[in-house]
Design a protein around this motif. Structure first.
Motif, mmCIF file in Angstrom:
data_model
loop_
_atom_site.group_PDB
_atom_site.id
_atom_site.type_symbol
_atom_site.label_atom_id
_atom_site.label_comp_id
_atom_site.label_asym_id
_atom_site.label_seq_id
_atom_site.Cartn_x
_atom_site.Cartn_y
_atom_site.Cartn_z
ATOM 1 N N LEU A 186 -10.994 -0.613 -0.942
ATOM 2 C CA LEU A 186 -12.127 -1.291 -1.587
ATOM 3 C C LEU A 186 -12.446 -2.623 -0.899
ATOM 4 N N LYS A 187 -11.687 -2.934 0.162
ATOM 5 C CA LYS A 187 -11.880 -4.128 0.987
ATOM 6 C C LYS A 187 -11.636 -5.433 0.228
ATOM 7 N N ASP A 188 -10.771 -5.340 -0.786
ATOM 8 C CA ASP A 188 -10.312 -6.551 -1.465
ATOM 9 C C ASP A 188 -9.046 -6.987 -0.729
ATOM 10 N N TRP A 189 -9.255 -7.652 0.403
ATOM 11 C CA TRP A 189 -8.149 -7.922 1.335
ATOM 12 C C TRP A 189 -7.060 -8.804 0.723
ATOM 13 N N MET A 190 -7.459 -9.814 -0.046
ATOM 14 C CA MET A 190 -6.471 -10.741 -0.606
ATOM 15 C C MET A 190 -5.541 -10.033 -1.583
ATOM 16 N N GLN A 191 -6.121 -9.225 -2.471
ATOM 17 C CA GLN A 191 -5.287 -8.506 -3.437
ATOM 18 C C GLN A 191 -4.452 -7.439 -2.744
ATOM 19 N N PHE A 223 0.763 -5.339 -0.962
ATOM 20 C CA PHE A 223 1.625 -4.854 0.124
ATOM 21 C C PHE A 223 2.908 -5.691 0.190
ATOM 22 N N LYS A 224 2.737 -7.000 0.035
ATOM 23 C CA LYS A 224 3.889 -7.916 0.052
ATOM 24 C C LYS A 224 4.820 -7.627 -1.130
#
Length: 275
Positions: free
Chosen positions: A83-88, A93-94
Motif C-alpha cells: 500500500l506504499k505506507d513505507w514508514m509503517q 519489518f523491524k
C-alpha cells in the motif's frame, strides 16, 4: 452514445464497489475468526491489501501466541508495503525481527526494512536522509548475513545510492561556484573528492578545486592575492602528483602558469612601490 457508455461503466463500477464493501463489512462483523483469517488470506492473494490489512489487524490480538501468528504478522507488514505506507511497513519489518528473531523469514524482513528506506530515497536535488539510512542498513545487512543471496542486490543498491550522494554533493559545490562563492566551492569540491576517493570523476573535481581557488585569488584584495595564488600552485602540483597522465593536465598547467605570473607581477609592483 459514448457519454452513455461511460456513465454505464461508471455506474457498474460503483455497484461493484458497493457490493464489495458490503461483503467486506459482513466479513468484519463475523465472530468466526478462522473464517476471517481465510478471507484475509483470500484478499491478500487477490492483492486487495487494504481489506487484508484491516482483517489482519483485527486478528492480531486473537492469534497472538498462536502458531499462525508469525504468518499473519509477515503478511500484515507486507500489506503496508504494497500500500506504499513505507514508514509503517519499515516499523513492522523491524518489529517482526524483534518478535521472531530466529524465524526463517527474519533475514528477508531485515532486508525489506532497509528496502523501504530505499523506496523513499528521492532524486539527488532533495534531502538525502533516507538515502544515507538505506546505505547504513544495507551495510548492516551485508555484514550480518555474509552468505545471503541478497548480498549482490544490497551491494548494488549501496553503489547506486552513493552515486546519488555524489551527484548531490557535486550540485551543491557547483551552486557555490555559479554564485561566485569561490572559496566555498573550492572547499566543497575538495570535500567531494575526499568523500568519494574512488570516483572516476576525481580529476574533474580536482580541476574544479584549482579553478575555484584561482578565481578566489583573482577576486581578492591586493594584500591577499599572493598567498591565494600560492594555494592554486599547491593544488596544481598536487593534481600533477595524483594524476600524472591526466588529459586535463594542460588546463591545470594553464592555471599554474597564470598563478605564477600573477605572483611575479605582484612582486614586481611591490619592488616598484619601494623604489
Amino acid at each position: 452514445m459514448h457519454t452513455f457508455m461511460r456513465l454505464t461503466v461508471l455506474l457498474l463500477l460503483v455497484v461493484f464497489s458497493l457490493s464489495a464493501c458490503s461483503k467486506f463489512a459482513k466479513v468484519q462483523k463475523s465472530t468466526d475468526y478462522e473464517y476471517k483469517l481465510r478471507m484475509a488470506e483470500k484478499y491478500y492473494v487477490m492483492k486487495k491489501y487494504h481489506y487484508a490489512q484491516q482483517l489482519y489487524e483485527e486478528l492480531f490480538p486473537i492469534f497472538k501466541g498462536d502458531a499462525k501468528f508469525e504468518d499473519i504478522f509477515y503478511k500484515y507488514a507486507y500489506c503496508y508495503y504494497y500500500l506504499k505506507d513505507w514508514m509503517q511497513a519499515e516499523n513492522l519489518f523491524k518489529q517482526f525481527v524483534e518478535v521472531f528473531p530466529t524465524s526463517p523469514k527474519a533475514e528477508e524482513m531485515e532486508y525489506m526494512r532497509a528496502y523501504t528506506y530505499y523506496r523513499q530515497s528521492p532524486k539527488a536535488e532533495l534531502d538525502q536522509t533516507n538515502t544515507t539510512k538505506t546505505i547504513a542498513l544495507m551495510q548492516v545487512f551485508i555484514n550480518s548475513h555474509p552468505g545471503s543471496a541478497r548480498i549482490k542486490e544490497a551491494s548494488d543498491i549501496i553503489d547506486n545510492l552513493r552515486v546519488k550522494l555524489e551527484v548531490k554533493e557535486y550540485k551543491n559545490a557547483e551552486l557555490y561556484f555559479n554564485l561566485g562563492h569561490y572559496l566555498a566551492s573550492a572547499i566543497a569540491f575538495t570535500s567531494l573528492m575526499n568523500n568519494f576517493p574512488d570516483s572516476p570523476k576525481g580529476e574533474e573535481y580536482k580541476l574544479l578545486v584549482i579553478r575555484s581557488y584561482y578565481l578566489y585569488a583573482l577576486n581578492s584584495i591586493e594584500d591577499k592575492k599572493a598567498s591565494r595564488f600560492e594555494q592554486v600552485i599547491t593544488e596544481a602540483n598536487d593534481f600533477k602528483d595524483r594524476f600524472p597522465d591526466s588529459k586535463l593536465s594542460g588546463e591545470v598547467d594553464r592555471y599554474l602558469n597564470l598563478s605564477q605570473n600573477n605572483i611575479k607581477s605582484l612582486q614586481n609592483e611591490q619592488v616598484k612601490a619601494t623604489n
